[in-house]
Design an enzyme around this catalytic site. Sequence first.
Site, short mmCIF file in Angstrom:
data_model
loop_
_atom_site.label_atom_id
_atom_site.label_comp_id
_atom_site.label_asym_id
_atom_site.label_seq_id
_atom_site.Cartn_x
_atom_site.Cartn_y
_atom_site.Cartn_z
N CYS A 2 53.58 64.87 58.92
CA CYS A 2 54.07 64.05 58.25
C CYS A 2 55.52 63.78 57.76
CB CYS A 2 52.79 63.62 57.42
SG CYS A 2 51.31 63.43 58.45
N ARG A 28 59.00 64.21 62.47
CA ARG A 28 58.01 64.52 61.57
C ARG A 28 56.93 64.44 61.72
NH1 ARG A 28 59.54 68.50 57.54
NH2 ARG A 28 57.86 68.27 56.83
N TRP A 73 51.26 61.93 61.15
CA TRP A 73 51.29 62.91 62.32
C TRP A 73 49.47 63.92 62.52
CZ3 TRP A 73 49.79 68.00 63.73
CH2 TRP A 73 49.92 68.00 65.36
N ASN A 99 51.23 65.30 52.34
CA ASN A 99 51.78 66.25 54.02
C ASN A 99 51.10 67.13 53.74
OD1 ASN A 99 52.92 67.10 56.39
ND2 ASN A 99 54.65 68.11 55.20
N GLY A 100 50.04 67.43 54.57
CA GLY A 100 49.36 68.89 55.11
C GLY A 100 47.98 68.55 55.13
N GLU A 479 63.37 78.66 78.01
CA GLU A 479 63.60 78.09 77.32
C GLU A 479 64.19 76.76 78.12
OE1 GLU A 479 63.83 76.86 74.40
OE2 GLU A 479 65.11 75.74 74.02
N LYS A 483 62.02 72.69 78.03
CA LYS A 483 62.21 72.24 77.68
C LYS A 483 62.04 70.83 77.58
CE LYS A 483 64.02 72.62 74.52
NZ LYS A 483 64.25 72.79 73.45
N GLU A 486 58.00 69.92 77.50
CA GLU A 486 57.94 68.91 76.24
C GLU A 486 58.03 67.31 75.76
OE1 GLU A 486 59.65 70.63 72.49
OE2 GLU A 486 61.60 71.09 73.06
N HIS A 502 53.53 88.32 91.54
CA HIS A 502 52.52 89.09 90.93
C HIS A 502 51.16 88.04 90.19
CE1 HIS A 502 53.88 93.03 91.82
NE2 HIS A 502 55.01 92.83 89.90
N LYS A 601 58.60 67.52 64.82
CA LYS A 601 60.09 68.86 64.99
C LYS A 601 59.76 69.98 63.96
CE LYS A 601 64.87 69.44 65.00
NZ LYS A 601 64.68 69.84 66.71
C1 G6P Z 1 58.16 72.51 67.08
C2 G6P Z 1 59.35 71.96 67.41
C3 G6P Z 1 60.14 72.88 68.17
C4 G6P Z 1 60.37 74.18 67.48
C5 G6P Z 1 59.66 75.00 66.80
C6 G6P Z 1 60.00 75.87 65.70
O1 G6P Z 1 57.18 72.79 67.27
O2 G6P Z 1 59.38 71.17 67.99
O3 G6P Z 1 61.39 73.13 68.70
O4 G6P Z 1 61.62 74.87 68.02
O5 G6P Z 1 58.39 73.98 65.73
O6 G6P Z 1 60.61 75.44 64.66
P1 G6P Z 1 61.95 75.92 63.70
O7 G6P Z 1 61.69 74.43 62.79
O8 G6P Z 1 60.67 77.23 62.83
O9 G6P Z 1 62.68 76.82 64.23
#
Ligand code: G6P
Length: 606
Positions: A2, A28, A73, A99-100, A479, A483, A486, A502, A601
């Site tokens: 949030c 967020r 969220w 938020n929390g 990675e 990408k 997600e 394996h 994020k």
């Molecule tokens: C969330 C985001 C990712 C990010 C991760 C860690 O899951 O969606 O994109 O890599 O958090 O975030 P940070 O801010 O700790 O790098």
Amino acid sequence: MCGIVGITRKRGGVISEIKKALKKLEYRGYDSSGIAIVNGNSIFVIKGVGTIDEVLSDVKLEDGTTGIGHTRWATHGGVTDDNAHPHTSCDNKVALVHNGTLDDFHYLRNKLRERGHVFRSETDTEVVAHLIEDKVRSGMDRLRAFYESIAPLSGSYAIAAVFAGSNEIFLARNKSPLVIGLGEGENYCASDITALLHLTNRFIFLDDGEVAVISPDEVRVWRLVGQEVIPVEKEVKEVSWSPSLIDKGSYPHFMLKEIYEQPHVLRQIADNVEYYLKFSQILAESIETGRRISFVAAGTSYHASLVGKYLFSKRLKAQSDSIVASEFLEWGDFIGVDDLVIPISQSGETADVLEAVRRAKDLGAKVISIVNVPGSTLTRLSDETVYMMAGPEIGVAATKTYLAELAVIYSVVKLAESYIEGRSPNPEEVRKTIMEVSRVVESNLPFMDEVSVKLSESISKKRDVYYLGRGINYPTSLEGALKLKEISYIHAEGYPAGEYKHGPLALIEEGVPAIVLMPVNPDLQSKIIYNLMEVKSRGAMTIAVTPEELELEDVTVIKVRWDRPTEELSPLVYIVPLQLLAYRTAVKLGRDPDKPRNLAKSVTVE
Ligand code: G6P
């Protein structure tokens, strides 16, 4: 997660300003949104399921001077209009955003119900509005009612509350981010600085256990000690990020803009390479004195930490651990006094990372973090911070900060290597190297994007995609897969190419895409070509990211144009076509890459 915002100003116009700031926090969370505006002796609230544009497009109210806003969220309570914030007291004289997550709120809610309070939502947050109301009714002034309501709460919270008939906004913070922005005849609060950069660059960063009151002319902060408060002097920090960086410009999405910004980010790091000397010296000393080193990170940052682990071993002959932040409390018991812990985090607010760091500090470790967002909580928990200089990143899927993390790690390792070998470090050499990578990324971007557009035609029709890498590009495979999954919601997995046989090889059937990251080193190349043939002979649709000179038959190749490719720098270049492929596939499927479903994020809950 949030996002929360509050604005109190003398000159009105607060509704449009709150909306503007809230939109910058949509990354967020964006299940639901809402605002509460003080309107004389009442509070006007509009909220509901949907984005800020959907819920707040048609607010009909004479413009107020004080208000709060929220983008949600969901954690406690489903995504419903009633559960959207702000939440209000029974008499609608108190409204607040949060938020929390609060622990034990059921107990408080039952107590309040017994006292006649009527709840309208399933959220933990609503409890706080009724708690405050209860105390105001018993004759307390607003400040005391506020902090006495906050005092018994456990869990995480950033709270902003307004009262009917007042231009003050009351704030409290514990384990969820909250900043105060300072203006002229107006003051603001928000979950993070990006929401307010268009209004100010002067900030006060609240710490856990602090409460504050802001009005147009004044900011007061206290530390909560038991049921009492003690005034605190807070430092005002100036942030150099420019608001233009939080604008999509001519790009359709932040993610694409941020992918294209990567050469610039690398130049920033190259131009400031001396800044990393201190960290590299501490790292070299830690290695020489036999201290254990552990990275801790989540998501994309965790993948960057794996590259760090590889380079520590390869270059510095040092063993390190790379621990997923959410697992640290279970796996990190070995951490001891003077060990070095290196958290990596774009936001500096990921709750799992912060919890890991608190534990590491309790165990006596030294914490040096690699962070993007200035003033974030992680920077204040750490003994030292080095910044990754990527500028604000808005797209939920991290892109430019991944490259920044890799470039910082590479620079620190190269500089530390000199210290360990008894030579003077050569920042100029490192600068040139990073500059060269920047040029390579820049010159390859248009062509990589073209190829990605074409490939997205077929990838968007697939159910599963596999990414295979070896050595330093094993993290690239993770990675690349992250990408794609997600933002396009296509199942994707990254694997060490040699491990694939394996088990996962059983999943290969006609037409399943396997994207192979071809090493620069010829010995590794022959091994991975063998792995590539293993999947190809079982019908896989094979795609390879390769150095330019390599010829592969019957494989779709993305050839990287790079005069002097090196294995150690290849992850910075190879990830770019994978980011673009994920982006183009998501767009092809009609998904919004900046706002993937269920994700946020900054994950500020454990
Ligand atoms: C969330 C985001 C990712 C990010 C991760 C860690 O899951 O969606 O994109 O890599 O958090 O975030 P940070 O801010 O700790 O790098």
